[in-house]
Structure formats: C-alpha cells, structure tokens
Motif scaffolding. Structure first.
Motif, PDB file in Angstrom:
ATOM      1  N   GLN A   8      34.957  40.427  36.004  1.00  0.00           N
ATOM      2  CA  GLN A   8      35.956  41.354  35.488  1.00  0.00           C
ATOM      3  C   GLN A   8      35.421  42.153  34.295  1.00  0.00           C
ATOM      4  O   GLN A   8      35.599  43.372  34.220  1.00  0.00           O
ATOM      5  N   GLN A  18      38.935  47.459  40.990  1.00  0.00           N
ATOM      6  CA  GLN A  18      38.572  46.406  41.940  1.00  0.00           C
ATOM      7  C   GLN A  18      38.224  47.020  43.287  1.00  0.00           C
ATOM      8  O   GLN A  18      37.281  46.588  43.945  1.00  0.00           O
ATOM      9  N   ARG A  29      39.002  44.482  48.537  1.00  0.00           N
ATOM     10  CA  ARG A  29      39.539  44.423  47.178  1.00  0.00           C
ATOM     11  C   ARG A  29      40.125  43.048  46.898  1.00  0.00           C
ATOM     12  O   ARG A  29      40.042  42.521  45.800  1.00  0.00           O
ATOM     13  N   SER A  33      39.460  40.498  43.742  1.00  0.00           N
ATOM     14  CA  SER A  33      40.575  39.919  42.991  1.00  0.00           C
ATOM     15  C   SER A  33      40.485  38.392  42.978  1.00  0.00           C
ATOM     16  O   SER A  33      40.684  37.757  41.944  1.00  0.00           O
ATOM     17  N   GLU A  36      37.822  37.246  40.610  1.00  0.00           N
ATOM     18  CA  GLU A  36      38.244  37.366  39.217  1.00  0.00           C
ATOM     19  C   GLU A  36      39.248  36.279  38.839  1.00  0.00           C
ATOM     20  O   GLU A  36      39.289  35.850  37.702  1.00  0.00           O
TER      21      GLU A  36
END
Length: 42
Positions: A8, A18, A29, A33, A36
C-alpha cells in the motif's frame, strides 16, 4: 513492515490506484486489495 502495508505504501508513493497497480501486474483489483489487507498471506 508487513507485506500488505508495504504494498500500500509503495502503491500510494507511485501515485497508483489499486486498479492501476493491478493492471500493471496483470492481476485483479480484488487481488491487490486482498494483499493490502494481508488476507492472502494467512
């Protein structure tokens, strides 16, 4: 620094969303995510 936080931090430093990072890496994506959030490392 945990992997997710590092992803991140580097993504934001590069000014990427992202979705933009995902496109460059050839992943979704949702995968970015998940990284992260560190969900994929447990």
């Amino acid at each position: 620094m945990p992997f997710g936080q590092n992803v991140q931090r580097l993504r934001r430093a590069a000014g990427l969303s992202q979705e933009e990072l995902a496109e460059r890496l050839g992943v979704t994506r949702q995968a970015v995510s998940k990284w992260e959030r560190e969900g994929s490392l447990r």
